[in-house]
Design an enzyme around this catalytic site. Structure first.
Site, short mmCIF file in Angstrom:
data_model
loop_
_atom_site.label_atom_id
_atom_site.label_comp_id
_atom_site.label_asym_id
_atom_site.label_seq_id
_atom_site.Cartn_x
_atom_site.Cartn_y
_atom_site.Cartn_z
N ASP A 1 0.83 -1.20 0.00
CA ASP A 1 0.00 0.00 0.00
C ASP A 1 0.87 1.25 0.00
OD1 ASP A 1 -2.36 -1.31 -0.12
OD2 ASP A 1 -2.89 -1.09 1.99
N LYS B 1 -2.48 1.62 -6.80
CA LYS B 1 -2.70 1.97 -8.21
C LYS B 1 -3.69 1.06 -8.91
CE LYS B 1 1.79 4.20 -8.87
NZ LYS B 1 3.05 4.23 -9.66
#
Length: 402
Positions: free
Chosen positions: A189, A211
């Protein structure tokens, strides 16, 4: 004299420890970890040793040593500072052909305890020939190499949910760092310390979970799919999250998804920023005579949202500490709601931005003024908000920089 190194398998075997002081306190945990049946003979015990006895991990005979105590033992540890008493134990052990470790006199011992470092299934023991400091230096050097070098093959196949800590790369656990070094795939993360990712082997597949181009729920489903897919290929996957995976980290959802797919899951807790960030700003979330409880809530949903699961009225009535995660955006509404439910507007509040990193900033305010002052100061996420009298306690000292 040349010694003969040997690894002892002590599981289920009786080990006698004579003495109940600080030396025994240091020696007994490793014996317990080996599975030995530890029996302590001593008139008194330290509180730590008493805890082991109370938990059933060791037994205690509250008296001085008697020669017959060595009978049936596979190993004897002498942990007393009385030379005459120690010699008595040595003689009894020698007569019964039992190896004896002497904390007070290594030359009189028939066995030595080396300097040890353990990394998973790897145990390295260094003997010293009398130069204990040198042995410890060699041990530490080997430990550093083992920590930096991944094992030839991971001990664990499947998915490891690893908490990376609040931001400082040194605050990940030793186990977490070791598993990260062994990973074939890392799903990370955005709040994961970048320094940890820079240490990955070149061939590791790094997947930036921040993403993944989906909405929040769909993104989590895709992360779950990736974890199961890569692990099903026989690759060792580390799911790396900032703080702790099970404190607003959706670690439970990921563990369930893996379990439902038959993928084994290893959980490695992390240092949660809900406690670490306040501590590093000098704010203890509990303090004797001030707060006997603390509650951690997620502030990503405002108090008036129909999906909130927080009992705001009950929260306002509490005298303890309230820690708000992910609540900076909704801080005005959170403060307003707590005041409306009865919490005093003068209640001290601390806000800690990017705790444990070089960008850490802190702001001390009150519940009535914190929203405006935080905005004026330009405090930005990630930030932890601490509400309660413990904030005033924290104003009395400033932790040293580490």
């Amino acid at each position: 004299m040349s010694i003969y190194p040997l690894g002892l398998r002590l599981e289920g075997r009786r080990v006698l420890v004579v003495g109940g002081g600080t030396v025994a306190t240091r020696r007994v945990p490793a014996l317990i970890a080996s599975g030995a049946r530890v029996e302590i003979v001593s008139p008194e015990l330290t509180p730590t040793l008493q805890g082991h006895v109370d938990a059933g991990r060791a037994s205690w005979t509250p008296r001085r040593f008697a020669p017959g105590d060595v009978e049936g033992a596979w190993l004897v540890h002498v942990a007393v500072d009385d030379p005459e008493a120690a010699a008595q134990v040595s003689v009894a052990a020698e007569q019964n052909h039992i190896f004896c470790v002497r904390a007070d006199d290594r030359d009189a011992a028939t066995a030595w305890t080396p300097a040890v470092t353990r990394h998973g299934q790897v145990t390295v023991a260094v003997t010293d020939g009398g130069d204990r400091r040198r042995a410890m230096a060699v041990r530490d050097m080997v430990a550093n190499v083992l920590e930096a070098s991944p094992p030839a093959s991971p001990e664990f196949k499947g998915v490891a949910l690893v908490g990376a800590g609040p931001g400082d790369p040194e605050l990940i656990t030793v186990k977490g760092r070791r598993l990260l070094a062994a990973a074939d795939v890392v799903v990370a993360d955005r709040l994961v310390p970048g320094m940890l990712l820079g240490e990955l082997r070149p061939e590791v597949e790094l997947i930036d979970a921040a993403k993944i181009p989906y909405g929040p729920q769909a993104a989590q489903e895709e992360i779950n799919r990736i974890l199961v897919d890569r692990a099903s290929q026989g690759r060792f996957v580390v799911r790396l999250k900032g703080g702790d995976n099970f404190v607003f980290g959706r670690g439970g959802e990921e563990a369930l998804a893996c379990a439902q797919a038959g993928v084994p899951v290893l959980v490695v807790p992390g240092v949660t920023s809900s406690i670490a960030a306040p501590a590093l700003a000098g704010i203890p979330v509990t303090h004797r005579g001030v707060a006997h409880e603390f509650t951690v809530i997620s502030g990503h949903i405002p108090p008036d949202h129909p999906d909130t699961l927080v009992d705001w009225a009950a929260l306002a009535r509490m005298r303890g500490t309230v820690v708000v995660m992910m609540g900076l955006k909704n801080l005005p509404k959170i403060a307003e709601r707590l005041i409306a439910e009865g919490r005093s507007a003068d209640t001290p509040v601390g806000v800690v931005q990017e705790g444990s990193t070089a960008h850490q900033r802190s702001l001390i305010s009150t519940l009535g003024a914190v929203a405006e002052q935080t905005a004026t100061a330009g405090i930005r996420p990630p930030a932890v908000v601490v509400i309660g009298e413990v904030v005033a306690v924290g104003e009395q000292f400033t932790p040293a920089a580490g």
